[in-house]
Design a protein around this motif. Structure first.
Motif, PDB file in Angstrom:
ATOM      1  N   LEU A  16       0.830  -1.204   0.000  1.00 30.30           N
ATOM      2  CA  LEU A  16       0.000   0.000   0.000  1.00 30.30           C
ATOM      3  C   LEU A  16       0.865   1.255   0.000  1.00 30.30           C
ATOM      4  N   VAL A  17       0.477   2.240  -0.810  1.00 26.88           N
ATOM      5  CA  VAL A  17       1.156   3.531  -0.858  1.00 26.88           C
ATOM      6  C   VAL A  17       0.142   4.609  -0.466  1.00 26.88           C
ATOM      7  N   THR A  33      -4.537  -2.602   9.428  1.00 29.44           N
ATOM      8  CA  THR A  33      -3.886  -3.711  10.136  1.00 29.44           C
ATOM      9  C   THR A  33      -4.882  -4.768  10.616  1.00 29.44           C
ATOM     10  N   LYS A  34      -6.116  -4.369  10.818  1.00 29.85           N
ATOM     11  CA  LYS A  34      -7.145  -5.335  11.236  1.00 29.85           C
ATOM     12  C   LYS A  34      -7.563  -6.246  10.092  1.00 29.85           C
ATOM     13  N   LYS A  35      -7.657  -5.677   8.891  1.00 30.99           N
ATOM     14  CA  LYS A  35      -8.285  -6.391   7.783  1.00 30.99           C
ATOM     15  C   LYS A  35      -7.293  -6.999   6.792  1.00 30.99           C
ATOM     16  N   THR A  36      -6.042  -6.573   6.809  1.00 32.39           N
ATOM     17  CA  THR A  36      -5.067  -7.082   5.840  1.00 32.39           C
ATOM     18  C   THR A  36      -3.796  -7.534   6.545  1.00 32.39           C
ATOM     19  N   LYS A  37      -2.987  -8.253   5.807  1.00 31.92           N
ATOM     20  CA  LYS A  37      -1.655  -8.613   6.285  1.00 31.92           C
ATOM     21  C   LYS A  37      -0.638  -7.842   5.460  1.00 31.92           C
ATOM     22  N   VAL A  38      -0.630  -6.530   5.652  1.00 31.53           N
ATOM     23  CA  VAL A  38       0.204  -5.652   4.840  1.00 31.53           C
ATOM     24  C   VAL A  38       1.679  -5.971   5.049  1.00 31.53           C
ATOM     25  N   GLN A  39       2.417  -6.033   3.940  1.00 28.93           N
ATOM     26  CA  GLN A  39       3.851  -6.322   3.997  1.00 28.93           C
ATOM     27  C   GLN A  39       4.702  -5.104   3.655  1.00 28.93           C
ATOM     28  N   GLU A  40       4.188  -4.256   2.747  1.00 28.76           N
ATOM     29  CA  GLU A  40       4.930  -3.059   2.347  1.00 28.76           C
ATOM     30  C   GLU A  40       4.002  -1.854   2.434  1.00 28.76           C
ATOM     31  N   LEU A  41       4.463  -0.798   3.113  1.00 28.51           N
ATOM     32  CA  LEU A  41       3.623   0.378   3.334  1.00 28.51           C
ATOM     33  C   LEU A  41       4.458   1.641   3.236  1.00 28.51           C
ATOM     34  N   SER A  42       4.008   2.585   2.416  1.00 25.09           N
ATOM     35  CA  SER A  42       4.695   3.871   2.262  1.00 25.09           C
ATOM     36  C   SER A  42       3.802   4.977   2.788  1.00 25.09           C
ATOM     37  N   ARG A  67       8.041   2.893   4.914  1.00 26.80           N
ATOM     38  CA  ARG A  67       8.614   4.201   4.591  1.00 26.80           C
ATOM     39  C   ARG A  67       7.833   5.285   5.327  1.00 26.80           C
ATOM     40  N   VAL A  68       8.557   6.100   6.079  1.00 30.57           N
ATOM     41  CA  VAL A  68       7.964   7.237   6.783  1.00 30.57           C
ATOM     42  C   VAL A  68       8.907   8.423   6.600  1.00 30.57           C
TER      43      VAL A  68
END
Length: 282
Positions: A16-17, A33-42, A67-68
């Motif tokens: 997700l970006v 974070t509740k609904k997905t198993k996010v691996q990459e986030l910008s 990325r922050v």
């Protein structure tokens, strides 16, 4: 509302970006974070997210890349949880986050899979934090480290990087004003490096000549290293003949003689930056 619908309907989202998303808040991240198993986030330019968002991300335990940038609310507390719970984390970019200190690097030292770390412009980081980082399990695995404008970092950090980071290929220490020529000379002995950016550092001919001891360099940035002259560049070019990219922007003491040496020695150059080199003749 739209974000909630998205993550409810697309539970398979992993990358997700959300850059430049001014309305994104902690509730939005918690839905992700509740609904997905996010691996990459910008999350570049999402300045209203607090530690609560990053605690939620850490608790997913699936996070691999984060990325922050320019977030003045994230603190060591959140990074400690990321370091403790995000065992799959490989890439972390937390640049220009002013509340980040050495305690964050100490926490990240335990991330056994961490290979890329960018803490550029986190000005409270010191030599001690770098030592914490490289002395941990992540130290020998680090492949890329960016501590640009970490103005309290100096030669001691480079000593520890040289000792521990045997896989480090990319290093940026731009405008770290406490790094001296002695520290730069040590980087010439760090033979895992292929890319180095020391823009704005106190590098002169002696340091540049010493960098030439690492013949594996492919990409070197020396912008605004005002002490460099033709002599230092000549010695560097004679040793680093395989360099592909070289920036000498605003190295104001260089003349045509240095460029002739480059032309003779560095036949593999495909990118050369000479902006602001005012002594060169067209």
């Amino acid at each position: 509302m739209g974000l909630k619908s998205l993550v409810t309907g697309c539970t398979g989202l992993k990358n997700l970006v959300f850059n430049d998303f001014p309305t994104l808040d902690d509730n939005g991240i918690q839905e992700v974070t509740k609904k997905t198993k996010v691996q990459e986030l910008s999350l570049l330019g999402t300045q209203f997210l607090t530690d609560d968002s990053f605690k939620s991300l850490a608790n997913t335990k699936s996070l691999r890349r984060l990325r922050v940038e320019a977030n003045q609310l994230i603190s060591d507390t959140a990074v400690k949880l990321i370091g403790k719970l995000s065992s799959e984390l490989t890439h972390l970019y937390i640049s220009d986050c002013q509340r980040i200190t050495d305690h964050s690097l100490k926490a990240l030292a335990s991330c056994r899979n961490l290979t890329v770390l960018n803490v550029a412009d986190c000005v409270r980081i010191t030599d001690t934090g770098v030592r914490y980082l490289v002395d941990g399990p992540s130290g020998p695995k680090l492949r890329e480290l960016n501590i640009t404008n970490c103005i309290r970092v100096g030669d001691i950090a480079l000593v520890n990087i040289h000792k521990r980071c045997h896989s480090l290929a990319y290093l940026s220490v731009c405008f770290c004003e406490h790094i001296s020529e002695a520290g730069i000379e040590l980087l010439g002995q760090t033979h895992s490096l292929v890319s180095l950016d020391i823009s704005g550092c106190a590098c002169g001919d002696q340091g540049l000549s010493a960098l030439g001891n690492n013949t594996r360099f492919k990409d070197v940035t020396l912008a605004e290293c005002h002490k460099i002259t033709d002599l230092g560049l000549q010695k560097f070019a004679q040793q680093c003949k395989d360099v592909n990219r070289l920036s000498l922007a605003h190295c104001k003491n260089l003349t045509d003689g240095a460029i002739k040496n480059l032309a003779f020695c560095c036949r593999l150059l495909n990118v050369l930056d000479l902006a602001g080199c005012k002594l060169l003749v067209a």
